[in-house]
Design a protein around this motif. Structure first.
Motif, PDB file in Angstrom:
ATOM      1  N   ILE A 121       0.839  -1.211   0.000  1.00  0.00           N
ATOM      2  CA  ILE A 121       0.000   0.000   0.000  1.00  0.00           C
ATOM      3  C   ILE A 121       0.867   1.250   0.000  1.00  0.00           C
ATOM      4  O   ILE A 121       0.635   2.186  -0.768  1.00  0.00           O
ATOM      5  N   LEU A 122       1.886   1.273   0.847  1.00  0.00           N
ATOM      6  CA  LEU A 122       2.773   2.437   0.905  1.00  0.00           C
ATOM      7  C   LEU A 122       3.545   2.611  -0.397  1.00  0.00           C
ATOM      8  O   LEU A 122       3.744   3.738  -0.870  1.00  0.00           O
ATOM      9  N   GLY A 123       3.963   1.509  -0.999  1.00  0.00           N
ATOM     10  CA  GLY A 123       4.677   1.597  -2.269  1.00  0.00           C
ATOM     11  C   GLY A 123       3.814   2.123  -3.394  1.00  0.00           C
ATOM     12  O   GLY A 123       4.318   2.713  -4.352  1.00  0.00           O
ATOM     13  N   ALA A 124       2.504   1.942  -3.276  1.00  0.00           N
ATOM     14  CA  ALA A 124       1.585   2.373  -4.338  1.00  0.00           C
ATOM     15  C   ALA A 124       1.371   3.877  -4.367  1.00  0.00           C
ATOM     16  O   ALA A 124       0.698   4.382  -5.260  1.00  0.00           O
ATOM     17  N   THR A 125       1.943   4.606  -3.411  1.00  0.00           N
ATOM     18  CA  THR A 125       1.722   6.058  -3.352  1.00  0.00           C
ATOM     19  C   THR A 125       2.635   6.837  -4.295  1.00  0.00           C
ATOM     20  O   THR A 125       2.545   8.070  -4.347  1.00  0.00           O
ATOM     21  N   ILE A 126       3.490   6.166  -5.056  1.00  0.00           N
ATOM     22  CA  ILE A 126       4.458   6.859  -5.916  1.00  0.00           C
ATOM     23  C   ILE A 126       3.819   7.917  -6.816  1.00  0.00           C
ATOM     24  O   ILE A 126       4.279   9.069  -6.845  1.00  0.00           O
ATOM     25  N   PRO A 127       2.763   7.589  -7.581  1.00  0.00           N
ATOM     26  CA  PRO A 127       2.201   8.612  -8.471  1.00  0.00           C
ATOM     27  C   PRO A 127       1.686   9.843  -7.731  1.00  0.00           C
ATOM     28  O   PRO A 127       1.686  10.942  -8.276  1.00  0.00           O
ATOM     29  N   VAL A 128       1.235   9.655  -6.487  1.00  0.00           N
ATOM     30  CA  VAL A 128       0.736  10.791  -5.708  1.00  0.00           C
ATOM     31  C   VAL A 128       1.873  11.749  -5.366  1.00  0.00           C
ATOM     32  O   VAL A 128       1.771  12.968  -5.542  1.00  0.00           O
ATOM     33  N   TRP A 129       2.995  11.210  -4.886  1.00  0.00           N
ATOM     34  CA  TRP A 129       4.137  12.068  -4.560  1.00  0.00           C
ATOM     35  C   TRP A 129       4.722  12.691  -5.829  1.00  0.00           C
ATOM     36  O   TRP A 129       5.167  13.840  -5.805  1.00  0.00           O
ATOM     37  N   ALA A 130       4.694  11.940  -6.933  1.00  0.00           N
ATOM     38  CA  ALA A 130       5.173  12.493  -8.197  1.00  0.00           C
ATOM     39  C   ALA A 130       4.308  13.675  -8.636  1.00  0.00           C
ATOM     40  O   ALA A 130       4.812  14.661  -9.181  1.00  0.00           O
ATOM     41  N   ILE A 176       7.595   1.989   7.930  1.00  0.00           N
ATOM     42  CA  ILE A 176       6.841   3.044   7.246  1.00  0.00           C
ATOM     43  C   ILE A 176       7.791   4.087   6.691  1.00  0.00           C
ATOM     44  O   ILE A 176       7.640   4.554   5.553  1.00  0.00           O
ATOM     45  N   ALA A 177       8.806   4.455   7.477  1.00  0.00           N
ATOM     46  CA  ALA A 177       9.778   5.458   7.019  1.00  0.00           C
ATOM     47  C   ALA A 177      10.549   4.954   5.804  1.00  0.00           C
ATOM     48  O   ALA A 177      10.719   5.684   4.821  1.00  0.00           O
ATOM     49  N   TYR A 178      11.004   3.698   5.858  1.00  0.00           N
ATOM     50  CA  TYR A 178      11.732   3.136   4.709  1.00  0.00           C
ATOM     51  C   TYR A 178      10.862   3.166   3.449  1.00  0.00           C
ATOM     52  O   TYR A 178      11.323   3.552   2.367  1.00  0.00           O
ATOM     53  N   ALA A 179       9.602   2.736   3.579  1.00  0.00           N
ATOM     54  CA  ALA A 179       8.721   2.654   2.406  1.00  0.00           C
ATOM     55  C   ALA A 179       8.412   4.040   1.845  1.00  0.00           C
ATOM     56  O   ALA A 179       8.409   4.226   0.621  1.00  0.00           O
ATOM     57  N   LEU A 180       8.164   5.005   2.725  1.00  0.00           N
ATOM     58  CA  LEU A 180       7.840   6.346   2.248  1.00  0.00           C
ATOM     59  C   LEU A 180       9.043   7.019   1.595  1.00  0.00           C
ATOM     60  O   LEU A 180       8.914   7.701   0.570  1.00  0.00           O
ATOM     61  N   ILE A 181      10.237   6.827   2.171  1.00  0.00           N
ATOM     62  CA  ILE A 181      11.446   7.386   1.553  1.00  0.00           C
ATOM     63  C   ILE A 181      11.670   6.751   0.187  1.00  0.00           C
ATOM     64  O   ILE A 181      12.011   7.432  -0.786  1.00  0.00           O
ATOM     65  N   ALA A 182      11.458   5.429   0.097  1.00  0.00           N
ATOM     66  CA  ALA A 182      11.612   4.743  -1.190  1.00  0.00           C
ATOM     67  C   ALA A 182      10.639   5.300  -2.219  1.00  0.00           C
ATOM     68  O   ALA A 182      11.004   5.550  -3.373  1.00  0.00           O
ATOM     69  N   ALA A 183       9.378   5.499  -1.816  1.00  0.00           N
ATOM     70  CA  ALA A 183       8.369   6.016  -2.738  1.00  0.00           C
ATOM     71  C   ALA A 183       8.688   7.446  -3.162  1.00  0.00           C
ATOM     72  O   ALA A 183       8.532   7.806  -4.333  1.00  0.00           O
ATOM     73  N   LEU A 184       9.153   8.259  -2.224  1.00  0.00           N
ATOM     74  CA  LEU A 184       9.489   9.649  -2.551  1.00  0.00           C
ATOM     75  C   LEU A 184      10.690   9.731  -3.486  1.00  0.00           C
ATOM     76  O   LEU A 184      10.703  10.527  -4.432  1.00  0.00           O
ATOM     77  N   LEU A 185      11.711   8.906  -3.236  1.00  0.00           N
ATOM     78  CA  LEU A 185      12.878   8.906  -4.117  1.00  0.00           C
ATOM     79  C   LEU A 185      12.519   8.404  -5.505  1.00  0.00           C
ATOM     80  O   LEU A 185      12.996   8.920  -6.519  1.00  0.00           O
ATOM     81  N   ALA A 187       9.564   8.704  -6.862  1.00  0.00           N
ATOM     82  CA  ALA A 187       8.804   9.795  -7.473  1.00  0.00           C
ATOM     83  C   ALA A 187       9.737  10.894  -7.974  1.00  0.00           C
ATOM     84  O   ALA A 187       9.517  11.463  -9.053  1.00  0.00           O
ATOM     85  N   LEU A 188      10.772  11.184  -7.198  1.00  0.00           N
ATOM     86  CA  LEU A 188      11.752  12.180  -7.633  1.00  0.00           C
ATOM     87  C   LEU A 188      12.427  11.737  -8.927  1.00  0.00           C
ATOM     88  O   LEU A 188      12.587  12.538  -9.868  1.00  0.00           O
ATOM     89  N   GLY A 189      12.816  10.478  -8.998  1.00  0.00           N
ATOM     90  CA  GLY A 189      13.415   9.970 -10.223  1.00  0.00           C
ATOM     91  C   GLY A 189      12.462  10.035 -11.399  1.00  0.00           C
ATOM     92  O   GLY A 189      12.854  10.360 -12.523  1.00  0.00           O
ATOM     93  N   ALA A 190      11.180   9.740 -11.144  1.00  0.00           N
ATOM     94  CA  ALA A 190      10.183   9.781 -12.215  1.00  0.00           C
ATOM     95  C   ALA A 190      10.021  11.189 -12.761  1.00  0.00           C
ATOM     96  O   ALA A 190       9.923  11.400 -13.970  1.00  0.00           O
ATOM     97  N   VAL A 191       9.999  12.169 -11.866  1.00  0.00           N
ATOM     98  CA  VAL A 191       9.843  13.564 -12.297  1.00  0.00           C
ATOM     99  C   VAL A 191      11.088  14.025 -13.056  1.00  0.00           C
ATOM    100  O   VAL A 191      10.991  14.710 -14.080  1.00  0.00           O
ATOM    101  N   LEU A 192      12.272  13.652 -12.570  1.00  0.00           N
ATOM    102  CA  LEU A 192      13.508  14.011 -13.268  1.00  0.00           C
ATOM    103  C   LEU A 192      13.548  13.372 -14.655  1.00  0.00           C
ATOM    104  O   LEU A 192      13.987  13.992 -15.631  1.00  0.00           O
ATOM    105  N   ALA A 193      13.086  12.117 -14.740  1.00  0.00           N
ATOM    106  CA  ALA A 193      13.065  11.437 -16.030  1.00  0.00           C
ATOM    107  C   ALA A 193      12.050  12.064 -16.973  1.00  0.00           C
ATOM    108  O   ALA A 193      12.211  12.018 -18.193  1.00  0.00           O
ATOM    109  N   LYS A 194      10.997  12.626 -16.409  1.00  0.00           N
ATOM    110  CA  LYS A 194      10.025  13.348 -17.230  1.00  0.00           C
ATOM    111  C   LYS A 194      10.655  14.621 -17.792  1.00  0.00           C
ATOM    112  O   LYS A 194      10.424  15.002 -18.945  1.00  0.00           O
ATOM    113  N   ARG A 195      11.489  15.254 -16.963  1.00  0.00           N
ATOM    114  CA  ARG A 195      12.143  16.496 -17.380  1.00  0.00           C
ATOM    115  C   ARG A 195      13.251  16.240 -18.378  1.00  0.00           C
ATOM    116  O   ARG A 195      13.415  16.985 -19.361  1.00  0.00           O
ATOM    117  N   ARG A 196      14.035  15.197 -18.150  1.00  0.00           N
ATOM    118  CA  ARG A 196      15.136  14.854 -19.046  1.00  0.00           C
ATOM    119  C   ARG A 196      15.088  13.350 -19.323  1.00  0.00           C
ATOM    120  O   ARG A 196      15.794  12.564 -18.688  1.00  0.00           O
TER     121      ARG A 196
END
Length: 311
Positions: A121-130, A176-185, A187-196
């Motif tokens: 469930i926590l891993g599924a939050t990636i698109p939201v943070w992105a 929870i902290a590990y999963a949320l940090i993983a999802a946020l990172l 999401a950050l990679g996804a946004v960077l890949a969208k940019r470049r």
């Protein structure tokens, strides 16, 4: 915004057009997407069970290394090149670290502290943070719908934390902290890949990102966790093979083939089945709790991701 699967996703370059007829193309795409999401959902309890036989970094990183080799063979068999342009290596390494290396390692550590269903469930939050990161990084408007999506995802996390007793909740906090940090990172990679974006076809790009991301995780696991492969059971090896062949190679091959036939937003919404399958499969196979906190968090997260993918 470009969304990817919340289960075990990889950001890739834009899909190439297919030569199949439109109706057949879309039908095949949905079938491939369904296969990938079922496999990824089942892999959550598989990974949790494997923790009885292998330490977390090893069980998450090593199958990915083998999966990248299998995918490399598939790419070469299709007559595609694995050669990456010289100027793309910096992006490949960065995106591999954010969306594969940290994802695999941190989610493996999360599984040590959390049930597989809650990790899914926590891993599924990636698109939201992105969706939230796209506002400051890409200049995309932070609409009311995106704010609602983020609020729902946060609500799902809060429900998971508060659904148990205080003592149990504190025991869950590292996971929870590990999963949320993983999802946020991720999401950050996804946004960077969208940019470049990476100037590679989808499958070769996946080979490099999975290999570059998983190899250091596997190496750290082997060097510092000292896994005992000789003591693994027959079932343990079978599940290790599932993670390598099905979750890694077949899952990603189906995912990228689906992306060539379906719009990215459609594929993103389709992957909402991953945490649903993960929660149900974990309850059935591992006897994990499936009560109001888990169901409520799942509904909030899935709805939030659907809104983020469409906003």
């Amino acid at each position: 915004m470009d969304q990817r699967a919340p289960g075990e996703p990889i950001m890739v370059s834009p899909p190439y057009p297919s030569t199949q007829p439109p109706h057949e193309n879309r039908a095949v795409g949905y079938a491939l997407l369904f296969v990938a999401t079922i496999i990824w959902g089942i892999n959550w309890p598989v990974s949790k069970w494997l923790l009885h036989e292998l330490p977390p970094l090893t069980l998450r990183g090593l199958p990915g290394v083998f999966s990248s080799l299998i995918l490399a063979g598939f790419v070469l068999a299709k007559g595609q090149s694995l050669r990456a342009p010289r100027g793309e290596w910096g992006k490949l390494i960065l995106y591999a670290a954010l969306m594969v290396g940290f994802w695999m390692g941190l989610m493996g550590l999360s599984l040590v502290h959390l049930p597989a269903s809650e990790t899914a469930i926590l891993g599924a939050t990636i698109p939201v943070w992105a969706a939230g990161l796209a506002w400051p990084m890409l200049g995309e408007q932070l609409s009311v719908l995106r704010v609602i999506a983020i609020a729902m995802a946060v609500g799902g996390v809060v429900l998971l934390i508060g659904g148990d007793s205080i003592s149990v909740s504190w025991e869950k906090m590292p996971g929870i902290a590990y999963a949320l940090i993983a999802a946020l990172l991720f999401a950050l990679g996804a946004v960077l890949a969208k940019r470049r974006p990476i100037a590679l076809r989808p499958l070769p790009g996946a080979v490099w990102q999975i290999g570059l991301g998983c190899f250091p995780v596997a190496l750290i696991g082997i060097l510092f966790e000292h896994p005992h492969f000789g003591g693994m059971s027959t079932l343990g090896w079978a599940l290790f093979g599932f993670s390598t062949i099905f979750q890694g190679a077949i899952g990603y091959a189906c995912w990228f083939a689906a992306l060539e036939r379906l719009p990215a937003s459609t594929a993103a919404v389709g992957t909402l089945i991953v945490p649903v399958i993960g929660v149900v499969a974990s309850a059935i196979s591992l006897g994990e709790p499936l009560g109001i906190p888990q169901i409520g968090a799942l509904l909030l997260t899935v709805t939030g991701v659907a809104i983020a993918a469409r906003s």
